[in-house]
Design an enzyme around this catalytic site. Structure first.
Site, short mmCIF file in Angstrom:
data_model
loop_
_atom_site.label_atom_id
_atom_site.label_comp_id
_atom_site.label_asym_id
_atom_site.label_seq_id
_atom_site.Cartn_x
_atom_site.Cartn_y
_atom_site.Cartn_z
N HIS A 199 70.80 60.91 10.03
CA HIS A 199 69.95 59.76 9.68
C HIS A 199 70.80 58.51 9.49
CE1 HIS A 199 66.87 57.58 7.06
NE2 HIS A 199 66.33 57.71 8.26
N ARG A 200 71.95 58.68 8.84
CA ARG A 200 72.86 57.55 8.64
C ARG A 200 73.34 57.01 9.99
NH1 ARG A 200 75.45 59.92 4.60
NH2 ARG A 200 76.96 60.86 6.03
N ASP A 225 52.87 45.96 8.39
CA ASP A 225 53.65 47.16 8.68
C ASP A 225 54.79 46.73 9.62
OD1 ASP A 225 54.34 49.93 9.21
OD2 ASP A 225 53.32 49.67 11.13
N ASP A 227 57.21 49.34 11.77
CA ASP A 227 57.44 50.18 12.95
C ASP A 227 56.18 50.29 13.81
OD1 ASP A 227 60.21 51.00 12.71
OD2 ASP A 227 59.57 51.90 10.84
N GLU A 259 63.02 62.82 6.83
CA GLU A 259 62.06 63.94 6.73
C GLU A 259 61.75 64.51 8.11
OE1 GLU A 259 61.88 60.99 5.29
OE2 GLU A 259 61.43 61.24 3.17
N ARG A 260 61.69 63.61 9.10
CA ARG A 260 61.42 64.02 10.50
C ARG A 260 62.55 64.90 11.02
NH1 ARG A 260 60.27 58.65 12.63
NH2 ARG A 260 58.48 58.87 11.26
N ASP A 307 49.58 49.96 12.93
CA ASP A 307 49.39 50.55 14.27
C ASP A 307 49.04 52.03 14.19
OD1 ASP A 307 52.07 51.25 13.41
OD2 ASP A 307 52.39 52.00 15.44
N GLY A 339 58.88 59.20 7.90
CA GLY A 339 60.25 59.08 7.40
C GLY A 339 61.23 59.71 8.36
N GLY A 340 62.27 58.95 8.73
CA GLY A 340 63.25 59.44 9.69
C GLY A 340 64.01 60.67 9.18
N THR A 381 57.47 51.99 4.97
CA THR A 381 58.25 53.02 4.28
C THR A 381 59.49 53.40 5.11
OG1 THR A 381 56.57 54.60 5.05
CG2 THR A 381 56.49 53.93 2.76
C1 XBP Z 1 57.64 54.37 9.84
C2 XBP Z 1 58.40 55.59 9.64
C3 XBP Z 1 59.86 55.47 9.61
C4 XBP Z 1 60.51 55.24 10.95
C5 XBP Z 1 61.97 55.58 10.90
O1 XBP Z 1 57.14 54.02 8.60
O2 XBP Z 1 57.85 56.65 9.46
O3 XBP Z 1 60.31 56.66 9.09
O4 XBP Z 1 59.93 56.04 11.94
O5 XBP Z 1 62.59 54.89 9.89
P1 XBP Z 1 56.15 52.75 8.44
P2 XBP Z 1 63.56 55.59 8.84
O6 XBP Z 1 54.97 52.97 9.37
O7 XBP Z 1 55.80 52.73 7.01
O8 XBP Z 1 56.91 51.52 8.82
O9 XBP Z 1 64.51 56.43 9.62
O10 XBP Z 1 64.21 54.44 8.15
O11 XBP Z 1 62.72 56.41 7.92
#
Ligand code: XBP
Length: 246
Positions: A81-82, A8, A10, A54-55, A182, A51-52, A122
């Site tokens: 997000h960008r 993983d 993040d 979606e968050r 994690d 997902g950033g 992801t």
């Molecule tokens: C971690 C996530 C990501 C990050 C932000 O996913 O949920 O969305 O927080 O990244 P994983 P993005 O545990 O699968 O690594 O803004 O690119 O979504």
């Protein structure tokens, strides 16, 4: 026998949520001129949404200062997000996101031992490229037999898609691989894909998660792991991971 290792990103490779994405989201809010900021505690709650993008969308739905229409909210979330991903890359390049303890050593051990590795995240691919390019150099991609990100696995964890794709790319069975995670969503994704999982707790996910083969505070030390590491004084290596997954 464990023949491959799945990573993983993040929270596992680095404390990217607390020290990277959160900081970058707030810079994006400032740059876009929106009136709110996310506190560390609020971000911890928002991490339940994978997902950033979606968050952001989830948060916008609950903000009076956000646009009322769904198309306008989606447009703003895309813009933020960008911007966030750009600031995240700046943070990585400034050297503000070191790899967590024990990560460089385990990466090197796998490479030296010829154990294939995959990235199974992801998050957005550019975030992965920035982080790994910074730490492993321009040829970082060659260190991994497969790199699976949100581009290939749009169904975010806890969906098992990202792990299923990584296993298929590696050509190994679920029980022949071990994953390092994690967060609970990652552990559930592994469990649904049938992959044994080791949890190195991160800032936002310090609690035990059911179904992990082992969990502890850091790959950098054998101390504090459940079940206990065979040699508590040393970092977590392949042999220890194989023991836990046997
Ligand atoms: C971690 C996530 C990501 C990050 C932000 O996913 O949920 O969305 O927080 O990244 P994983 P993005 O545990 O699968 O690594 O803004 O690119 O979504």
């Amino acid at each position: 026998m464990i023949r491959a290792l799945l990573w993983d990103v993040d929270g596992t490779l680095a404390e990217t949520e607390r020290d990277g994405h959160l900081v970058a989201f707030n810079r994006a809010f400032e740059t876009a001129g929106v009136p709110w900021r996310w506190s560390a505690a609020h971000y911890g709650r928002l991490l339940e949404v994978a997902g950033g993008y979606e968050r952001l969308l989830h948060d916008l739905k609950h903000r009076d200062a956000a646009p009322a229409g769904s198309a306008a909210r989606e447009g703003l979330a895309r813009q933020l997000h960008r911007l966030k991903n750009g600031f995240y890359e700046d943070i990585v390049r400034a050297g503000e996101l070191p790899l967590r303890a024990g990560v460089p050593e385990l990466l090197a051990e796998c490479t030296a031992a010829g154990v294939p590795m995959a990235i199974a995240t992801t998050t957005t691919p550019s975030n992965v490229a920035a982080l790994l390019g910074h730490h492993l150099g321009r040829d970082w991609r060659g260190r991994f037999a497969a790199v699976v990100t949100a581009a290939e696995a749009p169904r975010k964890k806890p969906d098992p898609q990202v792990y299923e794709l990584a296993l298929a790319a590696l050509g190994v069975g679920a029980r022949e691989a071990a994953a390092i995670e994690d967060a609970p969503a990652g552990v559930y994704a592994c469990r649904r894909a049938g992959v044994p999982v080791i949890v190195a707790h991160s800032h936002y996910f310090p609690d035990a998660v059911a179904g992990a083969r082992a969990a502890g505070p850091s790959l950098g030390s054998g101390a504090g792991w459940r079940p206990a590491a065979a040699v508590p004084g040393t970092r977590i290596g392949l042999e220890q991971i194989r023991r836990w997954c046997a």
